[in-house]
Design a protein around this motif. Structure first.
Motif, PDB file in Angstrom:
ATOM      1  N   TYR A  41      33.866   0.283   8.668  1.00  0.00           N
ATOM      2  CA  TYR A  41      34.200   0.481   7.256  1.00  0.00           C
ATOM      3  C   TYR A  41      32.937   0.694   6.436  1.00  0.00           C
ATOM      4  N   CYS A  42      33.117   1.378   5.337  1.00  0.00           N
ATOM      5  CA  CYS A  42      32.000   1.556   4.413  1.00  0.00           C
ATOM      6  C   CYS A  42      32.551   1.450   2.997  1.00  0.00           C
ATOM      7  N   ARG A  43      31.921   0.599   2.180  1.00  0.00           N
ATOM      8  CA  ARG A  43      32.365   0.472   0.790  1.00  0.00           C
ATOM      9  C   ARG A  43      32.079   1.765   0.043  1.00  0.00           C
ATOM     10  N   PRO A  44      32.973   2.128  -0.889  1.00  0.00           N
ATOM     11  CA  PRO A  44      32.690   3.311  -1.708  1.00  0.00           C
ATOM     12  C   PRO A  44      31.370   3.116  -2.457  1.00  0.00           C
ATOM     13  N   SER A  45      30.536   4.171  -2.436  1.00  0.00           N
ATOM     14  CA  SER A  45      29.159   4.038  -2.917  1.00  0.00           C
ATOM     15  C   SER A  45      28.777   5.219  -3.791  1.00  0.00           C
ATOM     16  N   LEU A  46      27.828   4.963  -4.678  1.00  0.00           N
ATOM     17  CA  LEU A  46      27.262   6.095  -5.409  1.00  0.00           C
ATOM     18  C   LEU A  46      25.788   5.878  -5.697  1.00  0.00           C
ATOM     19  N   SER A  74      37.913  -0.850  -8.174  1.00  0.00           N
ATOM     20  CA  SER A  74      39.361  -1.010  -8.044  1.00  0.00           C
ATOM     21  C   SER A  74      39.912  -0.364  -6.775  1.00  0.00           C
ATOM     22  N   LEU A  75      39.079   0.353  -6.023  1.00  0.00           N
ATOM     23  CA  LEU A  75      39.576   1.006  -4.799  1.00  0.00           C
ATOM     24  C   LEU A  75      39.796  -0.034  -3.708  1.00  0.00           C
ATOM     25  N   ILE A  76      40.911   0.129  -2.999  1.00  0.00           N
ATOM     26  CA  ILE A  76      41.229  -0.829  -1.943  1.00  0.00           C
ATOM     27  C   ILE A  76      40.770  -0.283  -0.604  1.00  0.00           C
ATOM     28  N   VAL A  77      39.837  -0.979   0.011  1.00  0.00           N
ATOM     29  CA  VAL A  77      39.331  -0.572   1.312  1.00  0.00           C
ATOM     30  C   VAL A  77      39.943  -1.489   2.361  1.00  0.00           C
ATOM     31  N   GLY A  78      40.491  -0.905   3.426  1.00  0.00           N
ATOM     32  CA  GLY A  78      41.059  -1.785   4.448  1.00  0.00           C
ATOM     33  C   GLY A  78      41.926  -1.060   5.451  1.00  0.00           C
ATOM     34  N   ASP A  79      42.886  -1.793   5.976  1.00  0.00           N
ATOM     35  CA  ASP A  79      43.748  -1.322   7.057  1.00  0.00           C
ATOM     36  C   ASP A  79      44.358   0.049   6.730  1.00  0.00           C
ATOM     37  N   PRO A  80      44.051   1.046   7.531  1.00  0.00           N
ATOM     38  CA  PRO A  80      44.595   2.386   7.257  1.00  0.00           C
ATOM     39  C   PRO A  80      46.127   2.409   7.246  1.00  0.00           C
ATOM     40  N   GLY A 126      14.307   6.777  -3.804  1.00  0.00           N
ATOM     41  CA  GLY A 126      14.151   6.252  -5.148  1.00  0.00           C
ATOM     42  C   GLY A 126      15.376   6.340  -6.027  1.00  0.00           C
ATOM     43  N   ALA A 127      16.493   6.772  -5.452  1.00  0.00           N
ATOM     44  CA  ALA A 127      17.716   6.821  -6.243  1.00  0.00           C
ATOM     45  C   ALA A 127      18.281   5.410  -6.399  1.00  0.00           C
ATOM     46  N   GLU A 128      19.048   5.207  -7.479  1.00  0.00           N
ATOM     47  CA  GLU A 128      19.658   3.888  -7.707  1.00  0.00           C
ATOM     48  C   GLU A 128      20.992   3.814  -6.985  1.00  0.00           C
ATOM     49  N   PHE A 129      21.182   2.733  -6.242  1.00  0.00           N
ATOM     50  CA  PHE A 129      22.353   2.626  -5.379  1.00  0.00           C
ATOM     51  C   PHE A 129      23.364   1.672  -5.989  1.00  0.00           C
ATOM     52  N   TYR A 130      24.611   2.057  -5.935  1.00  0.00           N
ATOM     53  CA  TYR A 130      25.666   1.147  -6.391  1.00  0.00           C
ATOM     54  C   TYR A 130      26.818   1.201  -5.392  1.00  0.00           C
ATOM     55  N   GLN A 131      27.325   0.005  -5.056  1.00  0.00           N
ATOM     56  CA  GLN A 131      28.407  -0.052  -4.082  1.00  0.00           C
ATOM     57  C   GLN A 131      29.455  -1.032  -4.580  1.00  0.00           C
ATOM     58  N   SER A 132      30.701  -0.731  -4.295  1.00  0.00           N
ATOM     59  CA  SER A 132      31.792  -1.633  -4.647  1.00  0.00           C
ATOM     60  C   SER A 132      31.561  -2.989  -3.981  1.00  0.00           C
ATOM     61  N   SER A 133      32.044  -4.047  -4.638  1.00  0.00           N
ATOM     62  CA  SER A 133      31.829  -5.371  -4.078  1.00  0.00           C
ATOM     63  C   SER A 133      33.021  -5.822  -3.230  1.00  0.00           C
ATOM     64  N   CYS A 134      33.922  -4.898  -2.891  1.00  0.00           N
ATOM     65  CA  CYS A 134      35.162  -5.286  -2.220  1.00  0.00           C
ATOM     66  C   CYS A 134      34.891  -5.872  -0.827  1.00  0.00           C
ATOM     67  N   LEU A 189      32.987   5.399 -13.498  1.00  0.00           N
ATOM     68  CA  LEU A 189      33.024   5.568 -12.042  1.00  0.00           C
ATOM     69  C   LEU A 189      32.848   4.230 -11.340  1.00  0.00           C
ATOM     70  N   LYS A 190      31.885   3.444 -11.851  1.00  0.00           N
ATOM     71  CA  LYS A 190      31.639   2.134 -11.229  1.00  0.00           C
ATOM     72  C   LYS A 190      32.871   1.236 -11.360  1.00  0.00           C
ATOM     73  N   ASP A 191      33.479   1.260 -12.531  1.00  0.00           N
ATOM     74  CA  ASP A 191      34.704   0.467 -12.729  1.00  0.00           C
ATOM     75  C   ASP A 191      35.776   0.883 -11.732  1.00  0.00           C
ATOM     76  N   ARG A 192      35.913   2.197 -11.587  1.00  0.00           N
ATOM     77  CA  ARG A 192      36.975   2.710 -10.717  1.00  0.00           C
ATOM     78  C   ARG A 192      36.673   2.388  -9.254  1.00  0.00           C
ATOM     79  N   LEU A 193      35.383   2.444  -8.904  1.00  0.00           N
ATOM     80  CA  LEU A 193      34.959   2.110  -7.548  1.00  0.00           C
ATOM     81  C   LEU A 193      35.420   0.702  -7.175  1.00  0.00           C
TER      82      LEU A 193
END
Lengths: 501, 319
Positions: A390-395, A338-344, A374-382, A332-336
């Protein structure tokens, strides 16, 4: 510590890591805005005419991708709503309910066809006004909306076959209030069955996304639908309240939050109004160890990041069987990443702009809550565009069942990952929510699929798929996700009285 | 105080010591009317009772005046019975409803007697009991058929199998018809479609004519119907209706009166957890209008299931 980590990694070495760090770069591929016409100002569409609001008020609608103003639209008040309801009543009594069904059908077919003809323009405007990727508005929102009209048009003269041993009669004037996440599609879900069953309509668009409904009003004009059969208003919560409380409205159809749904249910108490509510959700998406993992991961990504996670049936609670938890989270993190965030409007964009500043604040609030819980947060670095919402895909991983991020609807690109060991455990966890709109299950075992799909208390269950919709497929919730169905044969019932003959 | 008179003893003692008074008429054993929760027959936890009378003013019984706590206990029992009952095969549910009809048939005389006590005539009472038995048979037959009528296979445009089926809503609270001469038939008519569809329920009996409701619970108890599927309370709607619609673990409420103020309250309260609320305020239960699979559908949800269909072009068509 490090040694253990390495050990567990080697243990999972039988699964291949996808390499995304190649030299592939996508060149921008923006859709051309010039293919769409947006007026500087829009009035209210009442009785087949563009009427200035008696409120004398207007509000701006902006493009959430760059915060630029797109247009200025009328803000309907109580008096405007009353005018629209009177027009709808007049059209119902004098034209629509007495029109031969096959003629009514042809009007609805016409609307579907013109929507198809203008699909590109509608898609562009939907993405401009709401922030969703053009890929989604072009391939999903607009075609599905047009198909919805086409589907229900065909029911118009076949209602006698829909309910065994009963005749149907229309309810009268339907008041409809729709959300900002799928503006034109939700309008189609509401207007098409209402018209097919012989009702007339007063519909209000959401405050942040009025434009495609106003384009639909132009299409309705072009289709020469008799004046007053569909009245389209723009406005805010007060406009919606005026529709709900209008004494001459026979039916309320609402899609939105559970909170507002409950207010509507209270408001119509003591009246004869019928109501359907399509409300919030916190769907469980469940992956068993025997699932096709890569397909499941794709399904999870689509389940939570489709339309920036602004989806009431989004798969926002992921339950992974413990034996494959590490592998799934890593993928999931790998796929996150690779997601392209930007101009709709860019055809390569996977995740567009968050619909409004207010919604972005809600998402940030929940991300903070999750971290504090206390949950562990991970967000795409895009990278994110400089302007716009905008909001980066997160889990979140290490989420507890009782955490607010696992209980409450976030309505954004934030996934909560939980784990389970046994079938019974995951059924109990999945159903442990006041919501019941949708659910998903991933496994290669047929018998397990049907055990899960029958035990999960939700109106739509996706097995080895997620977030699929079709005009012929009923949609709607159990429990606090609302009641009534939209789509399919079952979607006719909320708009008719059954008559025993 | 004065003088004491010693009365002549009335007791006659025979030579062999046995009372020679001619035997009195046999004393009737009266039934204690109880409530029915989780397959058991307790009296109300509150210890309270009320005395309904018939038109002639005759006392019917010391009937339980059930409390909010009784209702909450009944909801717990109904919730616990939910997965078992909804998980039964539809065919099996049909057999159990049929068994209920059999048991009712066997106790016809008792119901006729109670109905007559509650102001019916012998003739009318016989007809009503017969109609109640027939209504159970009617719904017994629907248990494994309504799903076929109201399901659909949906021809979606993508490569998926997609179907929609009805499923029970869950726990249903029912205020049985109150202003109703047919206290047995109307009770059976509101319970049968709810359980035929796989729901469990808590029912408040007719306040002024409660006898048949309690006796009907005894029929249920001997009909293989699992405990908790139907729970029957007696008492006052004026006390209990609020709780019936207020409870957060109840999924749907059925109300059968015309009282518009109360209907407004019910719809408002139902909003707390979005209970499905159904009003049967103008149904004539004595006729065929009082039975239909649409009553079953009032406490059903539609579930739609999707699954992909593998779509390999080279595999060609199957025919």
């Amino acid at each position: 510590m490090a040694a253990t980590k390495k050990n567990s990694n080697t243990k999972k070495s039988n699964t291949i890591k996808l390499k995304f760090d190649t030299s592939w770069q996508y060149a921008p591929a923006p859709e051309n805005k010039k293919s769409a016409t947006i007026n500087k100002q829009y009035e209210l569409f009442i009785n087949g005419q563009w009427q200035k609001p008696l409120s004398k008020k207007y509000f701006d609608t902006i493009n959430p991708a760059n915060e630029e103003k797109l247009s200025k639209v009328a803000w309907a008040n109580e008096v405007d709503v009353d005018k629209a309801v009177k027009a709808a009543r007049h059209a119902y009594e004098n034209i629509w309910k007495n029109m031969p069904a096959k003629e009514r059908a042809k009007y609805i077919f016409r609307i579907a066809r013109i929507m198809q003809e203008k699909a590109r323009e509608l898609a562009i405007i939907e993405s401009l006004d709401g922030g969703k990727p053009i890929r989604e508005s072009r391939d999903f929102d607009i075609p599905t909306a047009a198909n919805h009209f086409f589907y229900y048009a065909g029911w118009t003269d076949k209602l006698a076959f829909a309910f065994p041993n009963r005749q149907t009669s229309p309810l009268g004037v339907a008041g409809q209030i729709i959300p900002w996440n799928f503006p034109l599609l939700m309008a189609a879900w509401k207007i098409a069955p209402a018209l097919a069953t012989g009702n007339t309509v007063v519909i209000k668009s959401a405050e942040s996304t009025p434009l495609t409904l106003l384009k639909l009003a132009e299409i309705i004009e072009e289709a020469e639908l008799p004046p007053g059969v569909v009245n389209i208003l723009s406005g805010a919560g007060d406009t919606g309240a005026a529709i709900v409380n209008h004494p001459d409205v026979n039916k309320i159809a609402f899609t939105g939050s559970t909170e507002v749904g409950k207010i509507i249910q209270k408001a119509i108490a003591g009246t004869q109004k019928k109501v359907t509510l399509e409300l919030g959700g916190k769907a469980a998406n469940i992956i068993f160890e025997d699932a096709a993992i890569d397909q499941a991961v794709e399904g999870v990504i689509n389940g939570i990041f489709f339309n920036q996670g602004h989806v009431c049936c989004a798969g926002s609670r992921l339950y992974v069987q413990e034996s494959i938890l590490k592998e799934v989270v890593r993928k999931l993190k790998d796929r996150l990443e690779s997601l392209i965030v930007g101009d709709p409007l860019d055809k390569n964009t996977d995740i567009g702009a968050i619909n409004s500043k207010a919604q972005l604040d809600v998402i940030h609030k929940y991300i903070d809550i999750g971290k504090k819980e206390g949950a562990e947060f991970y967000q795409s670095s895009c990278p994110l565009p400089k302007k716009g919402y905008y909001c980066r895909p997160s889990l979140f991983t290490n989420v507890a069942q009782s955490n607010r991020i696992a209980q409450e609807e976030i309505f954004g690109p934030v996934l909560a990952v939980l784990s389970f060991r046994t079938v019974d455990e995951v059924i109990e966890k999945a159903n442990n929510t006041p919501y019941g709109l949708s659910a998903g299950v991933w496994t290669d075992k047929g018998a397990k699929i049907f055990n899960m799909t029958t035990k999960m208390r939700a109106g739509v269950i996706w097995a080895n798929t997620f977030n699929k919709f079709d005009p012929s497929s009923p949609f709607g919730g159990y429990k606090e996700s609302g009641f009534g169905r939209e789509g399919g044969l079952h979607g006719l019932l909320p708009y008719v009285n059954l008559v025993n003959e | 105080m004065g003088k004491t008179t010693i009365q002549k003893s009335k007791i006659k003692i025979a030579e062999n010591g046995v009372d020679k008074t001619p035997p009195a008429k046999r004393l009737e054993v009266l039934k204690t009317y109880k409530i029915y929760i989780g397959g058991k027959f307790p009296r109300t936890e509150s210890g309270r009772y009320y005395i309904p009378t018939n038109a002639a003013g005759k006392k019917l019984a010391n009937v339980c005046l059930s409390s909010r706590k009784d209702f909450r206990n009944a909801v717990v029992a109904a919730r616990a019975a939910c997965s078992g009952w909804s998980g039964r095969s539809a065919f099996n549910r049909g057999q159990i409803l049929y068994r209920m009809a059999e048991m009712l048939e066997g106790r016809k005389a008792q119901f006729i007697d109670e109905l007559v006590q509650q102001d019916s005539t012998k003739n009318k009472a016989e007809n009503e009991v017969a109609a109640a038995i027939d209504r159970l048979i009617y719904y017994a037959g629907w248990c494994d058929k309504f799903q076929q009528i109201y399901s659909s296979v949906n021809p979606v445009a993508s490569s998926h199998i997609n179907f929609s089926v009805p499923e029970p809503t869950g726990v249903v609270s029912i205020i049985a018809p109150q202003n109703e001469n047919h206290s047995l038939l109307s009770l059976v008519s509101v319970i049968a479609p709810v359980i035929a569809g796989g729901n469990t329920c808590v029912v408040l009996a007719n306040e002024t004519k409660p006898l048949c409701a309690v006796t009907f619970a005894e029929v249920l108890n001997s009909s293989d119907l699992p405990g908790g599927v139907v729970n029957i309370l007696t008492g006052k709607p004026s006390e209990l209706t609020t709780w019936f619609v207020d409870h957060m673990d109840v999924n749907a409420t059925i109300y059968c009166e015309k009282d518009s103020a109360l209907k407004k309250m019910l719809r408002e309260s139902a909003a707390k957890n979005l209970k499905r609320i159904t009003f049967y305020d103008s149904v004539n239960w004595a006729t065929d209008e009082g039975q239909s699979p649409y009553f079953i559908m009032d406490t059903q949800e539609i579930k739609t299931t999707w699954h992909p269909i593998e779509n390999i072009k080279s595999s060609g068509v199957g025919y």
